[in-house]
Scaffold this active site. Structure first.
Site, PDB file in Angstrom:
ATOM      1  N   HIS A 115       0.852  -1.191   0.000  1.00 21.32           N
ATOM      2  CA  HIS A 115       0.000   0.000   0.000  1.00 21.32           C
ATOM      3  C   HIS A 115       0.886   1.239   0.000  1.00 21.32           C
ATOM      4  O   HIS A 115       1.959   1.243   0.612  1.00 21.32           O
ATOM      5  CB  HIS A 115      -0.906   0.029   1.236  1.00 21.32           C
ATOM      6  CG  HIS A 115      -1.740   1.264   1.336  1.00 21.32           C
ATOM      7  ND1 HIS A 115      -2.884   1.448   0.586  1.00 21.32           N
ATOM      8  CD2 HIS A 115      -1.585   2.397   2.077  1.00 21.32           C
ATOM      9  CE1 HIS A 115      -3.396   2.642   0.861  1.00 21.32           C
ATOM     10  NE2 HIS A 115      -2.631   3.223   1.756  1.00 21.32           N
TER      11      HIS A 115
ATOM     12  N   ASP B  26     -15.883   3.214   7.693  1.00 20.93           N
ATOM     13  CA  ASP B  26     -14.822   4.134   7.271  1.00 20.93           C
ATOM     14  C   ASP B  26     -15.332   5.142   6.245  1.00 20.93           C
ATOM     15  O   ASP B  26     -14.932   6.310   6.257  1.00 20.93           O
ATOM     16  CB  ASP B  26     -13.648   3.342   6.698  1.00 20.93           C
ATOM     17  CG  ASP B  26     -12.538   4.256   6.196  1.00 20.93           C
ATOM     18  OD1 ASP B  26     -11.975   5.002   7.018  1.00 20.93           O
ATOM     19  OD2 ASP B  26     -12.257   4.247   4.986  1.00 20.93           O
TER      20      ASP B  26
ATOM     21  N   ARG C 252     -14.737  13.439   8.218  1.00 19.84           N
ATOM     22  CA  ARG C 252     -13.387  13.979   8.437  1.00 19.84           C
ATOM     23  C   ARG C 252     -13.074  15.051   7.399  1.00 19.84           C
ATOM     24  O   ARG C 252     -12.468  16.077   7.697  1.00 19.84           O
ATOM     25  CB  ARG C 252     -12.347  12.861   8.346  1.00 19.84           C
ATOM     26  CG  ARG C 252     -12.292  11.955   9.563  1.00 19.84           C
ATOM     27  CD  ARG C 252     -11.448  10.722   9.284  1.00 19.84           C
ATOM     28  NE  ARG C 252     -10.093  11.062   8.894  1.00 19.84           N
ATOM     29  CZ  ARG C 252      -9.289  10.270   8.187  1.00 19.84           C
ATOM     30  NH1 ARG C 252      -9.723   9.081   7.783  1.00 19.84           N
ATOM     31  NH2 ARG C 252      -8.080  10.655   7.878  1.00 19.84           N
TER      32      ARG C 252
ATOM     33  N   SER D  38      -8.181   3.997   9.121  1.00 21.92           N
ATOM     34  CA  SER D  38      -8.848   3.991   7.821  1.00 21.92           C
ATOM     35  C   SER D  38      -8.106   3.090   6.843  1.00 21.92           C
ATOM     36  O   SER D  38      -8.704   2.221   6.188  1.00 21.92           O
ATOM     37  CB  SER D  38      -8.932   5.422   7.271  1.00 21.92           C
ATOM     38  OG  SER D  38      -9.445   5.428   5.960  1.00 21.92           O
TER      39      SER D  38
ATOM     40  N   LYS E 195      -9.215  -1.352   5.735  1.00 21.21           N
ATOM     41  CA  LYS E 195      -9.442  -1.842   4.379  1.00 21.21           C
ATOM     42  C   LYS E 195      -8.397  -2.882   3.983  1.00 21.21           C
ATOM     43  O   LYS E 195      -8.703  -3.866   3.291  1.00 21.21           O
ATOM     44  CB  LYS E 195      -9.452  -0.670   3.399  1.00 21.21           C
ATOM     45  CG  LYS E 195     -10.709   0.209   3.552  1.00 21.21           C
ATOM     46  CD  LYS E 195     -10.665   1.461   2.717  1.00 21.21           C
ATOM     47  CE  LYS E 195      -9.779   2.521   3.311  1.00 21.21           C
ATOM     48  NZ  LYS E 195      -9.982   3.860   2.752  1.00 21.21           N
TER      49      LYS E 195
END
Length: 430
Positions: free
Chosen positions: A80, A159, A166, A181, A185
């Site tokens: 990621h 989320d 947010r 967050s 995922k």
């Protein structure tokens, strides 16, 4: 809910029961937006312990669907990135790691704003399908070894609602909220191991290295506490990664790298991240051995073959590997010249990314249509010498009026007498 808000406002540690109550109320809409926003602001100012962050992550993960990848043999490894300009790292990286027999089930996202999305880049390939069923995704990873798709099902719905609030309450840059967050995922995606590329610098979400280290540490701690093998690499985003920014252009650069002649900074980042993935996947015992194995996938052609196999498995035209003209390209290529001689002392990743956005290569709103062929091609990077009148970059455009784009580019490049080039790899968080 008022008591939960009050506890966090006073700096207390929220219990698992309080956090789970909160997340359930978010999903069932029994807690109103104003109370969710109040707790988000309290978290923003008071922070969260590592245990609180893990509890919040797992509660958000369990609020929706999560993949069961147990049918895929081997250690499943993912990567990621917190996002950057010209960051096409996932594309060659996934192919190279998969070419070594390590399954890479990668669930990626789209771009919004000036940072590009992996799915958008892939859709520059004619026919490429990023929407796949869970069964098709699992089968492709079993048979091909790699797949890069968008989220399947309803992943971490808590989320989605929290993130939307947010965004409008100025609590986006809260490290506990960012970390939970991302990890909710990623854990839901079902992989065994994860390498996270946390960007730092002028073009990154985390501008200074101390904030990037804090986020990287939070991500790794959550991953470990959730039973995921996890590491984070802090890498530089003071200038764009590689030499091309734009969807088709970045597929071209991916293919160039897989053919053994990609830009040095992109290759270095891929080898750094990939070597950790190879060790995590059990195919190498040292990072040095992992790097050698990855480099060999470029020289023997196996990584390029794997990328082509992934394209064809997802409905794309595999001939793009040899014929770049099959992808969308811009009508005009316009040179942008150096106004003076000297050395490139700053090359704003943000500015270059926004220029590509202005050309139509990115989205300002989620439903904006992309122009896949446009973008920016860099001929010089930080620290390079330039001569007055020499091309600094090429603008790939489908519009003739480039006045504003050129003004943005001019403001993004500084030429001076000497430059300090930051290291590409800042540190590894284990």
């Amino acid at each position: 809910m008022v008591e939960v808000i009050d506890h966090k406002r006073q700096g207390q540690v929220l219990t698992p029961a309080e956090i789970n109550f909160f997340v359930e109320g978010v999903v069932t809409h029994t807690i109103p937006d104003y109370q969710i926003s109040a707790l988000l602001m309290a978290i923003y100012f008071q922070g969260m312990t590592s245990e609180e962050q893990t509890t919040l992550t797992m509660a958000m993960m369990n609020s929706g669907d999560h993949l069961d990848l147990s049918a895929i043999p081997g250690v499943k490894v993912d990567k990621h990135s917190t996002g950057g300009v010209g960051d096409k790292t996932s594309l060659p990286l996934a192919a190279m790691v998969a070419a070594l027999g390590i399954p890479v089930p990668m669930i990626s996202g789209r771009g919004l704003g000036h940072t590009g999305g992996t799915l958008d880049k892939l859709e520059a390939i004619p026919g490429f399908q990023v929407a796949r069923s869970e069964a098709a995704f699992i089968n492709q990873v079993k048979t091909t070894g790699v797949a890069i798709i968008g989220a399947t099902g309803e992943v971490a719905p808590a989320d989605k609602r929290i993130y939307a609030l947010r965004d409008v309450t100025d609590t986006v840059d809260s490290i506990p909220l960012i970390a939970s967050s991302i990890m909710s995922k990623k854990i839901a995606s079902g992989t065994d191991a994860l390498v996270i590329d946390v960007k730092t610098g002028a073009g990154a979400f985390m501008k200074d290295e101390s904030a990037a280290k804090e986020l990287a540490t939070a991500l790794v701690q959550i991953g470990r506490q959730a039973g995921l093998v996890c590491k984070a690499i802090i890498s530089d985003m003071n200038q764009p990664l590689g030499n091309k920014v734009g969807n088709t252009l970045e597929i071209e650069e991916t293919l160039d790298l897989l053919k053994g002649h990609g830009p040095a900074d992109l290759l270095e980042l891929v080898l750094t991240l990939g070597s950790h993935m190879v060790v995590m996947g059990g195919k190498a015992t040292t990072l040095a051995q992992g790097r050698e194995m990855l480099a060999a996938t470029l020289t023997d052609g196996s990584a390029l073959a794997k990328f082509k196999a992934m394209i064809e498995a997802q409905g794309g035209n595999g001939q793009v590997v040899t014929d770049y003209a099959l992808m969308p390209h811009a009508k005009y290529q316009v040179s942008f010249f150096a106004p003076q001689s000297g050395v490139i002392t700053s090359l704003s990743a943000d500015g270059i990314g926004i220029a590509a956005l202005m050309l139509g290569g990115g989205r300002q709103k989620a439903d904006d249509q992309l122009d896949y062929g446009v973008g920016i091609e860099l001929h010089k990077k930080l620290g390079d010498e330039v001569k007055a009148g020499e091309p600094l970059l090429t603008i790939h455009a489908n519009q003739t009026d480039l006045t504003e784009v050129k003004a943005r580019l001019a403001a993004s490049i500084t030429i001076g007498s000497a430059a300090t080039v930051p290291p590409l790899i800042h540190q590894v968080i284990e």
